[in-house]
Motif scaffolding. Structure first.
Motif, short mmCIF file in Angstrom:
data_model
loop_
_atom_site.label_atom_id
_atom_site.label_comp_id
_atom_site.label_asym_id
_atom_site.label_seq_id
_atom_site.Cartn_x
_atom_site.Cartn_y
_atom_site.Cartn_z
N ASN A 193 0.83 -1.20 0.00
CA ASN A 193 0.00 0.00 0.00
C ASN A 193 0.88 1.27 0.00
O ASN A 193 1.77 1.42 0.83
N LYS A 194 0.62 2.16 -0.95
CA LYS A 194 1.46 3.35 -1.11
C LYS A 194 1.38 4.31 0.08
O LYS A 194 2.38 4.92 0.48
N LEU A 195 0.19 4.44 0.65
CA LEU A 195 0.05 5.31 1.83
C LEU A 195 0.86 4.77 3.00
O LEU A 195 1.50 5.53 3.72
N PHE A 196 0.82 3.46 3.19
CA PHE A 196 1.56 2.85 4.29
C PHE A 196 3.07 3.08 4.10
O PHE A 196 3.80 3.32 5.07
N LYS A 197 3.52 3.02 2.86
CA LYS A 197 4.93 3.24 2.58
C LYS A 197 5.33 4.69 2.88
O LYS A 197 6.45 4.95 3.33
N GLN A 198 4.41 5.62 2.66
CA GLN A 198 4.68 7.02 3.01
C GLN A 198 4.85 7.17 4.52
O GLN A 198 5.71 7.91 4.99
N ILE A 199 4.01 6.45 5.27
CA ILE A 199 4.09 6.52 6.73
C ILE A 199 5.39 5.89 7.23
O ILE A 199 6.03 6.39 8.15
N VAL A 200 5.79 4.79 6.59
CA VAL A 200 7.07 4.16 6.93
C VAL A 200 8.22 5.15 6.71
O VAL A 200 9.11 5.28 7.55
N LYS A 201 8.16 5.85 5.59
CA LYS A 201 9.21 6.83 5.29
C LYS A 201 9.26 7.92 6.34
O LYS A 201 10.35 8.36 6.76
N LEU A 202 8.10 8.37 6.78
CA LEU A 202 8.04 9.38 7.84
C LEU A 202 8.63 8.86 9.14
O LEU A 202 9.37 9.57 9.83
N TYR A 203 8.29 7.60 9.47
CA TYR A 203 8.79 7.02 10.72
C TYR A 203 10.31 6.88 10.67
O TYR A 203 11.00 7.20 11.64
N GLN A 204 10.82 6.41 9.54
CA GLN A 204 12.25 6.13 9.45
C GLN A 204 13.06 7.35 9.00
O GLN A 204 14.09 7.22 8.35
N SER A 205 12.61 8.51 9.39
CA SER A 205 13.32 9.75 9.06
C SER A 205 14.23 10.17 10.21
O SER A 205 14.06 9.74 11.36
N ASN A 206 15.18 11.02 9.92
CA ASN A 206 16.08 11.54 10.95
C ASN A 206 15.31 12.35 11.99
O ASN A 206 15.64 12.33 13.18
#
Length: 285
Positions: free
Chosen positions: A237-250
Motif C-alpha cells: 500500500n502506497k500510503l503505508f509506505k509514506q508513513i514508513v518513510k516518515l517514521y524512518q526519518s532523521n
C-alpha cells in the motif's frame, strides 16, 4: 430533434464524470486516511507522526489499545489498517498460533527489556531459590530467558527456538523459580518477588526507566526489534509506505531519542535483515 441530442450528450457527460469521480474516490491511491493501532507507550511518537502525515495530505487516525484488546485482532477484523506495538518474534509467534498472515512493513525501534527489582541492586545480591517473574507469552518468555542467560543466571537448552517454557532451561545453578505472569502485571508482581523481567513499554507506563533495571538487553537483540505491521494483502500500500518513510526519518529518530531519553532506540534496519532474526538464537546457545 436538436434538443433531444443535446440532452443525450449532457447525460452521457454527466455519467462519465460521475464514473471517473467514483473511481478516483474508491481507488487506493486516492484514499488519504490511515488508522493505526498502538499501545500507550508509543503514543507520543505517533502523535508526532500524525503532524508530519497531515503535511503530506494523510489523515492518520491513532487508535490507542489497552491490554484488554489485541491490535493484531483489530487488524485482522479490519478495524485498523496498520499497527505498531510488537517485535518481530512476537508477530511470528502470533501468526503461527492463530493462522493469520500479518507481515512487518518496517522496523521501528528497539525497546530493551530489563530485570527490575524493588529489593536488590545487583545480580549478585539475588539469593539462591528466589522467584523471578517473566512475561507469560511464549516469545517474551523466551526473550526473558535469554536476558537471564546473558546475566549468567541460567542457560537455555541447545535447541532453543526463541520461545519460552518450563522446559527451555538447561542449567539453573541458583535454583531460581521462574514465574510466568501477565506482562502488564509484572510491575506489581515485582514487589512480591526477587525481581521481574518487564517489557519496556510496560515499564515506561509504570514509571520505570532502563536506568532502574539491574540488567537490560543490548540493542543487538534483533528478534526484539519492533515493527509496523499490516495484513499481507496490503503490504505494498502506497500510503503505508509514506508513513514508513516518515517514521524512518532523521526527524523522527531525533524525536524518539529526546522524548524517551534512551528507553527506545530507533532501529531502522531493512526488512531483509529483519527476516534473519532467528539466526540470533544460535548465537546465544
Amino acid at each position: 430533434m436538436k434538443k433531444k441530442w443535446f440532452l443525450f450528450i449532457v447525460l452521457v457527460i454527466c455519467f462519465l464524470l460521475t464514473a471517473c469521480s467514483s473511481d478516483s474516490t474508491n481507488g487506493e491511491e486516492k484514499k488519504t486516511k490511515v488508522k493505526v493501532g498502538v499501545r500507550s507507550s508509543e503514543l507520543k511518537t505517533w502523535e508526532f507522526l500524525k503532524e508530519g502525515a497531515a503535511k503530506e495530505g494523510i489523515e492518520l487516525e491513532i487508535v490507542n489499545f489497552t491490554s484488554a484488546y489485541d491490535p493484531n485482532q483489530a487488524l485482522i477484523e479490519g478495524e485498523i489498517d496498520i499497527n505498531a506495538f510488537q517485535h518481530v518474534a512476537y508477530l511470528d509467534y502470533y501468526n503461527t498460533k492463530n493462522g493469520s498472515n500479518i507481515v512487518p512493513i518496517a522496523a521501528t525501534i528497539m525497546a530493551p527489556i530489563g530485570l527490575y527489582s524493588s529489593k536488590y541492586e545487583s545480580i549478585e545480591d539475588i539469593p539462591d531459590g528466589s522467584q523471578i517473574a517473566v512475561p507469560n507469552d511464549a516469545s517474551n518468555w523466551g526473550r526473558a530467558l535469554l536476558l537471564l542467560q546473558e546475566a549468567d543466571l541460567i542457560t537455555v537448552v541447545d535447541d532453543f527456538d526463541g520461545n519460552g517454557g518450563e522446559d527451555k532451561i538447561k542449567d539453573n545453578p541458583k535454583n531460581l523459580e521462574i514465574v510466568p505472569v501477565d506482562s502488564f502485571n509484572a510491575p506489581v508482581v515485582m514487589k512480591d518477588t526477587a525481581g521481574a523481567v518487564i517489557n519496556n513499554g510496560v515499564a515506561v507506563e509504570a514509571g520505570l526507566t532502563l536506568k532502574d533495571a539491574i540488567i537490560h538487553e543490548s540493542k543487538t537483540a534483533k528478534p526484539y526489534i519492533n515493527t509496523i505491521a499490516t495484513n499481507s494483502k496490503d503490504k505494498d500500500n502506497k500510503l503505508f509506505k509514506q508513513i514508513v518513510k516518515l517514521y524512518q526519518s532523521n526527524e523522527t529518530a531525533k524525536f524518539i531519542e529526546e522524548t524517551y531519553k534512551g528507553n527506545y532506540i530507533p532501529t531502522f534496519i531493512s526488512l531483509d535483515e529483519l527476516a534473519t532474526y532467528k539466526e540470533s538464537y544460535s548465537n546465544n546457545k
